[in-house]
Write a protein that holds these residues in place. Structure first.
Motif, PDB file in Angstrom:
ATOM      1  N   ALA A  30       0.991  -0.993  -0.735  1.00  0.00           N
ATOM      2  CA  ALA A  30       0.161  -0.262   0.192  1.00  0.00           C
ATOM      3  C   ALA A  30       0.908   1.447   0.149  1.00  0.00           C
ATOM      4  O   ALA A  30       0.402   2.398  -0.861  1.00  0.00           O
ATOM      5  CB  ALA A  30      -0.951  -0.118   1.374  1.00  0.00           C
ATOM      6  N   LEU A  31       2.256   1.514   0.537  1.00  0.00           N
ATOM      7  CA  LEU A  31       2.314   2.230   1.084  1.00  0.00           C
ATOM      8  C   LEU A  31       3.484   2.301  -0.982  1.00  0.00           C
ATOM      9  O   LEU A  31       3.905   4.027  -0.621  1.00  0.00           O
ATOM     10  CB  LEU A  31       4.021   2.167   2.158  1.00  0.00           C
ATOM     11  N   ARG A  32       3.781   1.566  -1.185  1.00  0.00           N
ATOM     12  CA  ARG A  32       3.848   2.088  -2.354  1.00  0.00           C
ATOM     13  C   ARG A  32       3.452   2.493  -3.773  1.00  0.00           C
ATOM     14  O   ARG A  32       3.815   3.005  -4.108  1.00  0.00           O
ATOM     15  CB  ARG A  32       5.180   0.251  -3.298  1.00  0.00           C
ATOM     16  N   ALA A  33       1.939   2.077  -3.572  1.00  0.00           N
ATOM     17  CA  ALA A  33       1.282   2.728  -4.262  1.00  0.00           C
ATOM     18  C   ALA A  33       1.093   3.915  -3.858  1.00  0.00           C
ATOM     19  O   ALA A  33       1.155   4.904  -5.254  1.00  0.00           O
ATOM     20  CB  ALA A  33       0.232   1.582  -4.489  1.00  0.00           C
ATOM     21  N   LEU A  34       1.273   4.835  -2.786  1.00  0.00           N
ATOM     22  CA  LEU A  34       0.870   5.210  -2.403  1.00  0.00           C
ATOM     23  C   LEU A  34       1.884   6.813  -3.005  1.00  0.00           C
ATOM     24  O   LEU A  34       1.545   7.652  -3.227  1.00  0.00           O
ATOM     25  CB  LEU A  34       0.862   5.990  -0.736  1.00  0.00           C
ATOM     26  N   ARG A  35       3.058   5.670  -2.416  1.00  0.00           N
ATOM     27  CA  ARG A  35       4.440   6.991  -3.339  1.00  0.00           C
ATOM     28  C   ARG A  35       4.158   6.721  -4.576  1.00  0.00           C
ATOM     29  O   ARG A  35       4.710   7.828  -5.133  1.00  0.00           O
ATOM     30  CB  ARG A  35       5.197   5.895  -2.591  1.00  0.00           C
ATOM     31  N   GLN A  36       4.025   5.948  -4.921  1.00  0.00           N
ATOM     32  CA  GLN A  36       4.154   5.428  -6.606  1.00  0.00           C
ATOM     33  C   GLN A  36       3.024   7.489  -7.093  1.00  0.00           C
ATOM     34  O   GLN A  36       2.642   7.985  -8.051  1.00  0.00           O
ATOM     35  CB  GLN A  36       3.912   4.548  -7.058  1.00  0.00           C
ATOM     36  N   ALA A  37       2.461   7.381  -6.273  1.00  0.00           N
ATOM     37  CA  ALA A  37       1.045   8.616  -6.782  1.00  0.00           C
ATOM     38  C   ALA A  37       1.955   9.588  -6.847  1.00  0.00           C
ATOM     39  O   ALA A  37      -0.172  10.578  -6.416  1.00  0.00           O
ATOM     40  CB  ALA A  37      -0.334   7.908  -6.331  1.00  0.00           C
ATOM     41  N   GLY A  38       2.651   9.684  -5.649  1.00  0.00           N
ATOM     42  CA  GLY A  38       2.344  11.344  -4.838  1.00  0.00           C
ATOM     43  C   GLY A  38       1.640  11.555  -3.971  1.00  0.00           C
ATOM     44  O   GLY A  38       1.831  12.819  -3.684  1.00  0.00           O
ATOM     45  N   LEU A  39       1.224  10.726  -3.200  1.00  0.00           N
ATOM     46  CA  LEU A  39      -0.045  10.825  -2.243  1.00  0.00           C
ATOM     47  C   LEU A  39       0.979  11.154  -0.878  1.00  0.00           C
ATOM     48  O   LEU A  39      -0.009  11.649   0.468  1.00  0.00           O
ATOM     49  CB  LEU A  39      -1.088   9.886  -1.992  1.00  0.00           C
ATOM     50  N   PHE A  40       1.739  10.205  -1.020  1.00  0.00           N
ATOM     51  CA  PHE A  40       2.305   9.767   1.066  1.00  0.00           C
ATOM     52  C   PHE A  40       3.535   9.030   0.376  1.00  0.00           C
ATOM     53  O   PHE A  40       3.668   8.217   0.028  1.00  0.00           O
ATOM     54  CB  PHE A  40       1.959   9.043   1.542  1.00  0.00           C
ATOM     55  N   GLU A  41       5.040   9.611   1.393  1.00  0.00           N
ATOM     56  CA  GLU A  41       6.476   9.087   1.147  1.00  0.00           C
ATOM     57  C   GLU A  41       6.580   8.354   2.229  1.00  0.00           C
ATOM     58  O   GLU A  41       6.910   9.849   3.098  1.00  0.00           O
ATOM     59  CB  GLU A  41       7.046  10.045   0.201  1.00  0.00           C
ATOM     60  N   ALA A  42       6.292   7.134   2.680  1.00  0.00           N
ATOM     61  CA  ALA A  42       7.484   6.299   3.677  1.00  0.00           C
ATOM     62  C   ALA A  42       7.090   5.222   3.257  1.00  0.00           C
ATOM     63  O   ALA A  42       6.968   4.683   2.748  1.00  0.00           O
ATOM     64  CB  ALA A  42       6.062   6.855   4.430  1.00  0.00           C
ATOM     65  N   GLN A  43       8.119   4.558   4.060  1.00  0.00           N
ATOM     66  CA  GLN A  43       8.094   3.575   3.984  1.00  0.00           C
ATOM     67  C   GLN A  43       8.357   2.474   5.562  1.00  0.00           C
ATOM     68  O   GLN A  43       8.010   2.419   6.312  1.00  0.00           O
ATOM     69  CB  GLN A  43      10.071   2.911   3.605  1.00  0.00           C
ATOM     70  N   GLY A  44       7.563   1.147   4.778  1.00  0.00           N
ATOM     71  CA  GLY A  44       7.081  -0.083   6.309  1.00  0.00           C
ATOM     72  C   GLY A  44       8.452  -0.962   6.707  1.00  0.00           C
ATOM     73  O   GLY A  44       9.094  -0.939   5.846  1.00  0.00           O
ATOM     74  N   GLN A  45       8.768  -0.332   8.089  1.00  0.00           N
ATOM     75  CA  GLN A  45       9.464  -1.398   8.663  1.00  0.00           C
ATOM     76  C   GLN A  45       8.912  -2.227   9.163  1.00  0.00           C
ATOM     77  O   GLN A  45       9.766  -2.892  10.592  1.00  0.00           O
ATOM     78  CB  GLN A  45      10.814  -0.362   8.965  1.00  0.00           C
ATOM     79  N   GLY A  46       8.067  -2.879   9.291  1.00  0.00           N
ATOM     80  CA  GLY A  46       7.756  -4.554   9.909  1.00  0.00           C
ATOM     81  C   GLY A  46       7.066  -3.547  10.598  1.00  0.00           C
ATOM     82  O   GLY A  46       6.566  -2.499  11.460  1.00  0.00           O
ATOM     83  N   LEU A  47       6.312  -4.654  11.298  1.00  0.00           N
ATOM     84  CA  LEU A  47       5.342  -4.119  12.479  1.00  0.00           C
ATOM     85  C   LEU A  47       5.961  -4.539  14.081  1.00  0.00           C
ATOM     86  O   LEU A  47       6.650  -5.084  14.050  1.00  0.00           O
ATOM     87  CB  LEU A  47       4.138  -5.039  12.613  1.00  0.00           C
ATOM     88  N   THR A  48       5.324  -3.817  15.072  1.00  0.00           N
ATOM     89  CA  THR A  48       5.838  -4.268  15.766  1.00  0.00           C
ATOM     90  C   THR A  48       4.691  -3.934  17.145  1.00  0.00           C
ATOM     91  O   THR A  48       3.787  -3.043  17.069  1.00  0.00           O
ATOM     92  CB  THR A  48       6.923  -2.508  16.798  1.00  0.00           C
ATOM     93  N   GLY A  49       5.302  -4.804  18.559  1.00  0.00           N
ATOM     94  CA  GLY A  49       4.335  -5.132  19.692  1.00  0.00           C
ATOM     95  C   GLY A  49       4.757  -4.628  20.760  1.00  0.00           C
ATOM     96  O   GLY A  49       6.304  -4.409  21.156  1.00  0.00           O
TER      97      GLY A  49
END
Length: 659
Positions: free
Chosen positions: A416-435
């Motif tokens: 999802a983040l990759r699709a948003l970054r390609q569309a110029g809507l949001f620029e971030a990368q996920g580094q996994g889930l934490t709990g």
């Protein structure tokens, strides 16, 4: 014939003697040299003085012509075409221009205008008479040559409208008839001469056309009017009504103000200082009436000489709620129902007396079928990865147009983040889930002091935003172009924002389900979402306020509402209307309440071309207006000035090189 906008500037031609004096003063005089003997001097040929004298005269002539051209440019000469020959056997023509604006309802002006018009008709026996009634445009007209009975009937049927005055179109229509008609013509203006209507007329009568102004108004009249009314709901079901009352008179006034909504009514006596306005607050109790009359309000003053501004129609309720769209991943994903439940309940609730949103819930596969023109906010509840590339393009256009989008992690957050970054809507990368099993510091620790949320959560001890536990969240690495609004205790982005066009894109690092956190159960959940959603609710959202005769487009954005049922030229009468779900308030323009007036003789001079030529009453805007056959000779003079200036410089250079 030639006319000048500023004929007094022609006196400057007397200054043509200046270049002549300069020329005479700058002539080369012979120098006397003391020499002991002339026997060592050789004989030389003297230059021809006639050729030098010719060069000097040419330079003098160019300088004088340049100066004369400059004077003519400033005087603005215009060639005025003569009126066309009469088409009605040489009979003189007259046009009566009647003011039909809303201010003519006051102080008996309409009755006096009728009487003045009938008196003019009797005095113009043997003339071809026409009539133009004007308010914001030409309300009605009869061309010169109509029968006397038709002219008298038009005067008898004359009644002013509720529209603000703008006589320019009617004035132009009358002058067009007169300029194309008989050589003898008369324009008769009958008006209350309100300054707002006649401050700067932009048309002028042709030379020889008589202009007469008949005053139907009165000086020194008293008027008090209602400028605006706003109704705000109270938690107990009542309403707080703010009324702005203005005194347009030069003396103090006292009026009784009454506010009515259904069977509810409040009165208050208002005392107003000269030329001042006053805010009056009245409280209406709650009503058992179901909508209808209970939501339609009327503020009224005791009647004075101008009754149209003594009433003001306003809406108390039934304002359409802004719309929000909740997008879920798919029908087979029951896990997304819990976040949708929390967001839905938070958006539809009232917050501090502000109505909630209208919420629609769909699945991602139906996103293309939704009309986003009437939507202000979109919540993608773990549904970004379920949208097609075409849906992402639609989403970007929605944000660029001023919408607000909220997104939360779904089944594949990196995708999802990759699709948003390609569309110029949001620029971030996920580094996994934490709990919380590995990180014990998962709680809110910081709110950006420069964001709207800082006003809600400035004091951590007064909000449970800093107290709920986070069991699971997505580690985000945001680009510097992103703005982080909320961080966790260990500095991880909890909520980040990007401005895209006129809108905003927000990304939460957790899902709104209880398996991720207790955030949806806090008292901070509702105000957080509502505060961020307000960006998508523009100032024009709510009741549409217009004056009589305003087109619906004047009220701004209608958010997808079909305006085909609304009158294209606006509502002519004051009242309360609806266009679909949108309430509309229509009242008379405040400009018509003004008691300032122009002088009749000043208006006559400003409209008469012959008088304007004296330079004592014509403004540049008026002096610059021309008839259809007029030629602006001053433009030719301007070109001649430029050419002569270049010619004088070239001549000076040539003479200097020739010695």
């Amino acid at each position: 014939m030639v006319t000048f906008a500023y004929p007094w500037l022609l006196w400057g031609l007397l200054a043509l003697a200046g270049p002549l004096l300069l020329h005479l003063l700058n002539r080369q005089r012979p120098r006397m040299l003391v020499f002991p003997s002339i026997r060592f001097l050789t004989r030389a040929q003297l230059p021809r003085e006639g050729r030098r004298r010719l060069r000097d005269l040419l330079l003098l002539l160019l300088r004088m012509m340049t100066f004369a051209a400059a004077i003519l440019v400033m005087a603005r000469p215009t060639w005025v075409a003569k009126p066309a020959a009469s088409t009605s056997e040489g009979r003189p023509q007259a046009v009566l221009l009647l003011d039909g604006s809303a201010s003519m309802h006051g102080h008996g002006a309409a009755e006096r205008a009728k009487a003045l018009a009938l008196t003019e008709i009797d005095a113009l026996d043997g003339w071809d008479i026409g009539v133009v009634v004007t308010d914001s445009a030409v309300a009605s007209s009869l061309a010169p040559g109509a029968s006397t009975a038709a002219i008298r009937a038009a005067i008898t049927d004359y009644a002013p409208s509720h529209l603000a005055g703008n006589p320019q179109e009617g004035l132009q229509q009358a002058l067009t008839w007169l300029n194309a008609g008989a050589s003898q013509g008369r324009l008769v203006i009958i008006s209350d001469l309100q300054r707002g209507d006649w401050a700067s007329p932009s048309a002028m009568a042709a030379p020889g056309l008589e202009v007469a102004v008949r005053d139907a108004g009165q000086d020194g009249v008293a008027n008090v009017g209602i400028s605006s009314v706003r109704g705000m709901p109270l938690p107990n079901g009542g309403h707080r009504v703010l009324v702005v009352v203005r005194n347009y008179s030069a003396i103090s006034q006292e009026r009784v103000l009454t506010v009515t909504a259904g069977n509810r009514q409040q009165r208050q006596t208002v005392t107003l200082a000269p030329l001042r306005q006053q805010r009056v607050v009245l409280l209406l109790p709650g009503s058992d009436e179901p909508g209808g009359e209970a939501s339609q309000g009327l503020a009224s003053l005791e009647r004075d000489g101008y009754p149209l501004d003594d009433d003001y129609h306003f809406w108390l309720g039934d304002v359409p709620a802004p719309r929000a769209l909740l997008v879920m991943p798919g029908e087979t994903d029951p896990a997304s129902e819990e976040p949708a439940f929390f967001v839905h309940n938070a958006l539809i609730a009232e917050d501090g007396g502000v109505p909630g949103f209208t919420v629609e819930t769909i699945t991602a596969d139906l996103f293309q079928e939704v009309n986003l023109a009437a939507t202000q906010a979109i919540f993608l509840l773990g549904a970004v990865e379920s949208l097609a590339p075409a849906d992402i393009d639609v989403l970007r256009h929605f944000v660029e147009s001023g919408g607000v989008v909220f997104a939360t992690p779904g089944a594949a957050p990196n995708q999802a983040l990759r699709a948003l970054r390609q569309a110029g809507l949001f620029e971030a990368q996920g580094q996994g889930l934490t709990g919380s099993s590995r990180d014990v510091s998962l709680g809110i620790g910081w709110v950006n002091p420069d964001c709207p949320l800082a006003g809600l959560y400035g004091n951590p001890q007064e909000s449970d935003l800093f107290m709920f536990s986070i069991r699971r969240m997505l580690r985000l690495s945001v680009e510097p172009s992103m703005q982080v609004l909320i961080k966790t205790l260990d500095g991880l982005p909890f909520l980040a924002e990007k401005t895209v066009g006129a809108g905003r894109f927000y990304y939460f690092s957790l899902d709104f389900s209880l398996g991720w956190s207790d955030f949806p159960l806090t008292t901070s959940f509702l105000p957080t979402l509502r505060e961020l959603c307000l960006v998508a609710v523009p100032p024009g959202y709510g009741v549409k306020r217009l004056v009589c005769g305003d087109a619906p487009s004047v009220a701004g954005e209608w958010f997808g509402q079909d305006l085909s049922a609304a009158p294209a030229e606006g509502w002519p009468l004051p009242g309360l209307y609806r266009v679909g779900a949108w309430p509309v308030e229509v009242n008379v323009s405040n400009r018509e309440s003004m008691t300032d007036r122009v002088n009749a003789d000043d208006l006559r001079r400003s409209l008469s071309r012959a008088d304007a030529g004296r330079g004592d009453a014509a403004s540049p805007a008026i002096a610059g207006s021309m008839g259809s056959g007029d030629q602006p000779w001053w433009k030719v003079c301007a070109w001649c000035f430029a050419l002569l200036l270049l010619g004088e410089a070239a001549a000076r250079l040539w003479i200097g090189n020739r010695g």
